[in-house]
Design an enzyme around this catalytic site. Structure first.
Site, PDB file in Angstrom:
ATOM      1  CE1 TYR A 172      -5.960  -3.626   8.937  1.00 56.92           C
ATOM      2  CE2 TYR A 172      -5.013  -5.805   8.607  1.00 56.92           C
ATOM      3  CZ  TYR A 172      -5.203  -4.501   8.177  1.00 56.92           C
ATOM      4  OH  TYR A 172      -4.649  -4.085   6.993  1.00 56.92           O
ATOM      5  CE  LYS A 227     -19.902  26.356 -26.374  1.00 57.20           C
ATOM      6  NZ  LYS A 227     -19.803  24.907 -26.557  1.00 57.20           N
ATOM      7  CG  HIS A 274     -42.308  21.071 -10.880  1.00 57.70           C
ATOM      8  ND1 HIS A 274     -42.481  19.745 -10.569  1.00 57.70           N
ATOM      9  CD2 HIS A 274     -43.028  21.764  -9.953  1.00 57.70           C
ATOM     10  CE1 HIS A 274     -43.296  19.633  -9.526  1.00 57.70           C
ATOM     11  NE2 HIS A 274     -43.623  20.852  -9.126  1.00 57.70           N
ATOM     12  CB  SER A 280      -0.923   0.003   1.222  1.00 60.99           C
ATOM     13  OG  SER A 280      -0.174  -0.204   2.407  1.00 60.99           O
ATOM     14  CB  SER A 299     -14.787  25.334 -27.961  1.00 61.83           C
ATOM     15  OG  SER A 299     -14.731  24.575 -29.153  1.00 61.83           O
ATOM     16  CD  GLU A 345     -19.563  21.938 -18.628  1.00 65.99           C
ATOM     17  OE1 GLU A 345     -19.647  21.000 -19.427  1.00 65.99           O
ATOM     18  OE2 GLU A 345     -19.103  23.046 -18.945  1.00 65.99           O
TER      19      GLU A 345
HETATM   20  N1  ARG Z   1      -1.092  -1.456   5.413  1.00 64.60           N
HETATM   21  C1  ARG Z   1      -1.984  -1.976   6.376  1.00 64.60           C
HETATM   22  C2  ARG Z   1      -3.335  -1.293   6.241  1.00 64.60           C
HETATM   23  O1  ARG Z   1      -3.389  -0.267   5.712  1.00 64.60           O
HETATM   24  C3  ARG Z   1      -1.492  -1.731   7.764  1.00 64.60           C
HETATM   25  C4  ARG Z   1      -1.999  -2.696   8.767  1.00 64.60           C
HETATM   26  C5  ARG Z   1      -1.492  -4.033   8.439  1.00 64.60           C
HETATM   27  N2  ARG Z   1      -1.779  -4.982   9.461  1.00 64.60           N
HETATM   28  C6  ARG Z   1      -1.661  -6.311   9.252  1.00 64.60           C
HETATM   29  N3  ARG Z   1      -1.944  -7.047  10.234  1.00 64.60           N
HETATM   30  N4  ARG Z   1      -1.328  -6.779   8.084  1.00 64.60           N
HETATM   31  O2  ARG Z   1      -4.332  -1.799   6.645  1.00 64.60           O
END
Ligand code: ARG
Length: 474
Positions: free
Chosen positions: A316, A282, A155, A22, A276, A289
């Site tokens: 989690y 234009k 309306h 991530s 445009s 928009e």
């Molecule tokens: N990158 C993970 C998230 O955003 C952090 C937590 C990860 N925890 C785990 N037990 N893998 O959720």
């Protein structure tokens, strides 16, 4: 080797690394992650869990890592999955094995929940501030247009005249509720999950309140399972944002319509319009928009987050990593839209004459003729029918009510007298709606005065909460 590689016999498949990482989006949390770690390590010292010599090295190292991330000198890599492990790795590179003590009594699960809350606090402040700026721009237009009458619609058919100031103030109050929703959500965001550990707490004698205090939280999340497993505060923010987007989008739609040749009620400043590539004449309201268009992604993030959470067992689950991109994108989308909107509203040219022309060439004073007859003793249902007949007559004759002679009026009701000609003028029609919240000038002035107080209160709120964040950063 992964920081958690001990029980593994071979490296993870590269595709797994790429898929589960991530870092490419949660790098936005770097600053908050380090703030949290600094508070955590300080607490470890105070509680006697780590010696001061270790915690000082770790703190120094964390600050060095923060600086390197900020300058781009530090390399954040997919190999270390997310921002938490990247920072821990950078810390160990910086200070050696002592860096490995930082994670004592902590899990990424409480850590990430903390980072999200720290991030969101700042976002709440920023968006609230931007909303107030937009409210002030609308308020400004309201003050400048206390004598500007335009048709009010239902309306999308002309219904009754209203002051343009009244119309602007309608949006001021919509955005006021948005401000109130955001500031109210602060108290649910501003609780510290740290110390919940992976899910059950920790065996170390930590002090959760101390960490919370250092980070200027109003308290701690009371249940460790809940602390690491709910993202309702994200959902709430996304829902508040969806309403902001809805309100913006409605205003966008009006700006687009009003700037068309068909309405010709406003002209957006050149600096906030686009041209445009093909048609030289234009001038397009692209900003309005696009803001209207981006409402879709904001709504999408809300539904996405709700759906991700649905059916997750405690506590989690990796699914929850999906909480971030929607939140970041929502903040960035609103930031962009609101920052543009205030100056766009402020600089738009309000074509008062065209509005007046429109309201003079319609039947939006018909209700007033009906009300007039009621004032003379006729039942409203009857007067409604009489005026319907008058309007039909006008349509056939290609006239409006004020084009009729007194004799023509009296053919429909003998109750109608000369004074009708002043009472049916647009200003008179507007000022006749002299009820609280109505469109009469003095009532709109009341709204404008009230709004000043609301803005003041919002600014005080922002200032107080900003102070908290500044304090914590030092
Ligand atoms: N990158 C993970 C998230 O955003 C952090 C937590 C990860 N925890 C785990 N037990 N893998 O959720």
């Amino acid at each position: 080797m992964k920081l958690w590689g001990g029980r593994f016999t071979k490296p993870t498949n590269e595709l797994v690394d790429a898929y589960t990482a991530s870092i490419h989006f949660d790098k936005r949390l770097a600053k908050y992650d380090i703030q949290g770690s600094l508070a955590h390590v300080e607490m470890l010292k105070v509680c006697g869990i780590l010696p001061a010599s270790d915690t000082e090295e770790i703190s120094k190292g964390l600050k060095a890592v923060a600086a390197k991330i900020e300058t781009g000198e530090a390399e954040l890599s997919e190999q270390h999955e997310d921002i938490h492990m990247n920072i821990e790795k950078l810390l160990i590179d910086e200070v050696g094995p002592v860096g490995g003590k930082l994670h004592t009594g902590r899990s990424r699960n409480d850590q990430v929940a903390l980072d999200m809350r720290l991030y969101l606090r700042e976002a709440l402040l920023e968006i609230t501030q931007l909303l107030v700026h937009l409210q002030e721009a609308l308020h400004q237009q309201a003050k400048a247009n206390l004598d500007t009458v335009l048709p009010g619609y239902t309306h999308l058919q002309r219904a009754q005249p209203v002051l343009f100031a009244h119309h602007m103030m309608a949006y001021v109050f919509m955005f006021q509720r948005d401000v109130e929703r955001l500031t109210d959500s602060w108290k649910r965001v501003n609780k510290s999950p740290l110390g919940a550990g992976a899910l059950a707490g920790t065996t170390f004698p930590i002090d959760r309140e101390l960490v919370a205090e250092q980070l200027q939280f109003d308290g701690i999340c009371e249940n460790s399972l809940d602390a690491v497993s709910d993202r309702d505060f994200v959902v709430e923010f996304l829902a508040d944002s969806a309403l902001i987007a809805a309100h913006l989008s409605r205003l966008c739609e009006e700006l687009v319509q009003w700037s068309s040749a068909e309405f010709n009620f406003i002209e957006l400043d050149d600096a906030f319009s686009t041209g445009s590539s093909m048609m030289p004449q234009k001038k397009n309201p692209d900003v309005a928009e696009l803001v209207r268009g981006k409402t879709g992604r904001v709504y999408g993030h809300l539904i996405g987050m709700l759906t991700t959470l649905k059916g997750l067992p405690l506590a989690y689950n990796k699914d929850m990593q999906e909480d971030k991109e929607g939140m970041f994108d929502t903040v960035e989308t609103l930031r962009g839209a609101l920052a543009l909107f205030a100056p766009m509203v402020e600089t738009m040219d309000v074509k008062k004459e065209n509005m007046y022309e429109a309201v003079s060439n319609d039947f939006s004073n018909a209700t007033d003729l009906a009300d007039y007859l009621v004032g003379k003793g006729m039942a409203f249902r009857e007067s409604h029918a009489v005026v319907g007949q008058v309007v039909l007559h006008c349509i056939n004759e290609n006239k409006y009510l004020l084009d009729l002679t007194l004799e023509e009026f009296q053919d429909f009701s003998a109750l109608i007298e000369e004074d009708i000609f002043t009472l049916l003028r647009p200003e008179a029609v507007v000022n006749a709606r002299d009820v609280a919240g109505g469109t009469a000038k003095n009532r709109v002035e009341d709204q404008i005065t009230l709004a000043n107080k609301l803005f003041e209160a919002s600014k005080v709120w922002i200032l107080e909460h900003e102070e908290a964040i500044v304090l914590k950063n030092n």
